[in-house]
Design an enzyme around this catalytic site. Structure first.
Site, PDB file in Angstrom:
ATOM      1  N   ASP A  26       0.697  -1.288   0.108  1.00 28.17           N
ATOM      2  CA  ASP A  26      -0.075  -0.034   0.246  1.00 28.17           C
ATOM      3  C   ASP A  26       0.842   1.307   0.132  1.00 28.17           C
ATOM      4  OD1 ASP A  26      -2.386  -1.393   0.005  1.00 28.17           O
ATOM      5  OD2 ASP A  26      -2.279  -1.648   2.163  1.00 28.17           O
ATOM      6  N   LYS A  27       0.117   2.365  -0.451  1.00 33.56           N
ATOM      7  CA  LYS A  27       0.826   3.503  -0.499  1.00 33.56           C
ATOM      8  C   LYS A  27       1.361   4.161   0.810  1.00 33.56           C
ATOM      9  CE  LYS A  27      -0.350   8.390  -2.136  1.00 33.56           C
ATOM     10  NZ  LYS A  27      -0.470   9.117  -1.066  1.00 33.56           N
TER      11      LYS A  27
END
Length: 251
Positions: free
Chosen positions: A74-75
């Site tokens: 995930d970012k």
């Protein structure tokens, strides 16, 4: 008769229009041409090479063509991301069917009790079904890079670092697991995928690992890597003959 013939022609035409040309299967990547990239992904970097909103992506860090991420990160998560040009290896790592263990260092809010840790070890019920049993333990704060920006800590509320090992890869799974037991994740770092680790890879850097076989990953593959351009070859296991020769030299 005219209607019947027209319908028959229409059905035949429709049948032909639905045909798809068979896709030619790509030949397997040879050991010589296989690329395996281990990247220490920083916080706030997208796990892709392009973005219409001009956010940071893998392209800003990895100039190697024709490699793709095996699984996602995930970012707002950091740590190990494996990229490769080998589709079979990519599938093997990303697919839950192969159960490649992934190790995370997770900073959570508060101090989980043993009962709550036991719940994670047994599996918890999320909105998309129960999780498989995880390996969970409390660890000391790892000696890693500072996050930019820093996490938001609340005064008078301690934090705890956990090591969590799972074999699944659901969307934001680890964060949802810790939230389920009442301890939201503040920071998440993936330390290992299978036997590949973050060892000696600075945040925002990568190493290109040379593998003799895609089925033989090694923790030693990146032990000595200190720069983003060094290629590491895993040491070969010693055979009986080699060990016998070494004993003769010593004697």
């Amino acid at each position: 008769m005219t209607r019947l013939n027209t319908n028959a022609r229409t059905r035949a035409k429709g049948h032909l229009s639905n045909k798809v040309r068979p896709v030619k299967k790509k030949s397997p990547i040879s050991d010589k041409n296989r690329k395996i990239v281990l990247f220490n992904k920083p916080y706030d970097v997208l796990c892709q090479f392009t973005d219409d909103q001009h956010r940071q992506t893998l392209k800003d860090f990895i100039p190697i063509p024709e490699v793709y991420a095996a699984g996602r990160l995930d970012k707002d998560s950091e740590g190990l991301l494996l990229l490769t040009n080998d589709g079979q290896l990519q599938h093997k790592i990303a697919s839950p069917k192969f159960k490649a263990p992934k190790t995370y260092w997770v900073q959570v809010e508060g101090v989980p009790t043993e009962d709550k840790l036991k719940a994670l070890r047994q599996g918890v019920e999320l909105n998309d079904g129960p999780t498989k049993p995880a390996k969970v333990k409390i660890i000391s704060a790892p000696n890693i890079w500072p996050r930019n920006p820093p996490i938001r800590e609340r005064k008078n509320i301690p934090t705890t670092w956990l090591e969590i090992i799972i074999t699944e890869g659901r969307n934001r799974q680890v964060r949802r697991m810790t939230a389920h037991i009442g301890h939201p994740t503040l920071r998440l770092v993936r330390y290992a995928i299978g036997e590949w680790t973050l060892d000696n890879i600075a945040n925002g850097e990568f190493i290109l690992v040379k593998q003799d076989s895609m089925n033989a990953p090694s923790t030693k593959a990146n032990k000595k890597a200190t720069t983003s351009t060094k290629t590491i070859t895993p040491s070969k296991p010693k055979t009986r003959q080699r060990r016998a020769k070494e004993r003769l030299r010593i004697s």
